[in-house]
Design an enzyme around this catalytic site. Sequence first.
Site, PDB file in Angstrom:
ATOM      1  N   LYS A 127       0.841  -1.217   0.000  1.00 18.77           N
ATOM      2  CA  LYS A 127       0.000   0.000   0.000  1.00 18.77           C
ATOM      3  C   LYS A 127       0.865   1.252   0.000  1.00 18.77           C
ATOM      4  O   LYS A 127       0.549   2.241  -0.656  1.00 18.77           O
ATOM      5  CB  LYS A 127      -0.931   0.015   1.212  1.00 18.77           C
ATOM      6  CG  LYS A 127      -2.149  -0.873   1.037  1.00 18.77           C
ATOM      7  CD  LYS A 127      -3.196  -0.547   2.086  1.00 18.77           C
ATOM      8  CE  LYS A 127      -4.412  -1.444   1.944  1.00 18.77           C
ATOM      9  NZ  LYS A 127      -5.361  -1.287   3.046  1.00 18.77           N
ATOM     10  N   LYS A 208      -4.694 -10.257  -6.533  1.00 12.96           N
ATOM     11  CA  LYS A 208      -5.858 -10.455  -5.659  1.00 12.96           C
ATOM     12  C   LYS A 208      -6.972  -9.474  -6.040  1.00 12.96           C
ATOM     13  O   LYS A 208      -6.697  -8.314  -6.339  1.00 12.96           O
ATOM     14  CB  LYS A 208      -5.396 -10.171  -4.226  1.00 12.96           C
ATOM     15  CG  LYS A 208      -6.397 -10.407  -3.159  1.00 12.96           C
ATOM     16  CD  LYS A 208      -5.878  -9.906  -1.826  1.00 12.96           C
ATOM     17  CE  LYS A 208      -5.926  -8.391  -1.724  1.00 12.96           C
ATOM     18  NZ  LYS A 208      -5.706  -7.847  -0.395  1.00 12.96           N
ATOM     19  N   LYS A 211     -10.656  -3.815  -3.762  1.00 14.56           N
ATOM     20  CA  LYS A 211     -11.583  -2.688  -3.943  1.00 14.56           C
ATOM     21  C   LYS A 211     -10.886  -1.519  -4.626  1.00 14.56           C
ATOM     22  O   LYS A 211     -11.519  -0.724  -5.296  1.00 14.56           O
ATOM     23  CB  LYS A 211     -12.109  -2.209  -2.583  1.00 14.56           C
ATOM     24  CG  LYS A 211     -13.007  -3.194  -1.881  1.00 14.56           C
ATOM     25  CD  LYS A 211     -13.709  -2.504  -0.719  1.00 14.56           C
ATOM     26  CE  LYS A 211     -14.257  -3.493   0.275  1.00 14.56           C
ATOM     27  NZ  LYS A 211     -13.559  -3.506   1.555  1.00 14.56           N
TER      28      LYS A 211
END
Length: 346
Positions: A127, A208, A211
């Site tokens: 992230k 993966k 969202k």
Amino acid sequence: MSVPNHATASPEEAASKRRVLSGIQPSGDLHLGNYLGAVKQWVAGQDQRENFICIVDLHAITVPQDPVALRDNTRRLAAQLFAAGIDPDKTALFVQSHVRAHTEATWLLMCSTPIGWLERMTQFKSKAAAQEKVQAGLLTYPVLMAADILLYNPDEVPVGEDQKQHIELARDLAQRFNHRFGETFRLPEPVIPKAGARVMGFDDPSKKMSKSAEAQGHAVLLSDNATKITRVIKRAVTDSGREIDFSDDPERAGVNNLLGVYQAVTGHSPDACVADFANARGYGDLKVRVAEVVTEALAPITQRFDELMEDPTSLDQLLSKGAERARAVAEPKVQEMKAKMGFLPA
Ligand code: TYM
């Protein structure tokens, strides 16, 4: 449509059941990965277990959030969870920021968390790499997650595979606290489903389903209609072969993912899934059938979601009752932590 009243289980009833705690971020509509990896297990277990499910809005702000979107996403997520089968009579569904003990316990835990433990988290690394500027909250994110879990002393933490490392950190923090201040926390155990624990993107089966990925064709959302679901699944990336079987070969990850979704939705055994496609003429048949079972599973959820969204006041009331039940467990726990650490009572 009206939503049922939020009845509280009697203390005797609750005490005899295994306790579950899990969480989910309000950072956009639920996707098939969230549903198959986590939500489906929460719903399936709620009759036999004492369920606490937390909408983790404080985690969502570890990356920039538009305030209007955050409010909207929090309500939409609550409606999607109720629509997916979370029953407010059986599960305390609540918003993390409504239960102050979570932030208070985070600070208490953070002060004995080595920074190196946080820097090693794979989700932090990926992230952080995607952000122009990394905020401190992104690094300390897993400590907040540890507080979410430890405050409830859960027997089980049902999650998808990507959360395993965070739960291991929560375990380490619990052990540290217990060692220093005396037995306070149960060591949390992740419960990861056999099928659906890691649903991959339909546009790129090496990544993966997430969202935050914005590519068209990446995810199926619980708010999608049959046309969109069918379009995304029919365009799913596969290899140039014909064999329909589970496989670890990265080249065949697309077919493996489609078959995994089929298995998680239908509940069939791996062998039965392969047998179901023994007469298929190729990947086209597999995609058509996967799109059918996914559409069938999601259609009632989408319909109920639309109905629930028409009455935001009832949704807010259910969330506020859920927070009341959560507070009754989390508040005494944070007070216990503070007393053991030497804080004067207020
Ligand atoms: P979040 O919001 O990213 O995801 C919610 C749940 O969905 C699972 N999941 C998946 N499962 C299978 N395939 C996928 N592609 C996929 N993507 C997501 C996740 O594993 C998760 O179970 N940090 C957590 C939220 C959290 C939490 C907690 C979880 C905060 N506090 C306490 C458990 C306990 C997160 O960001 O999940």
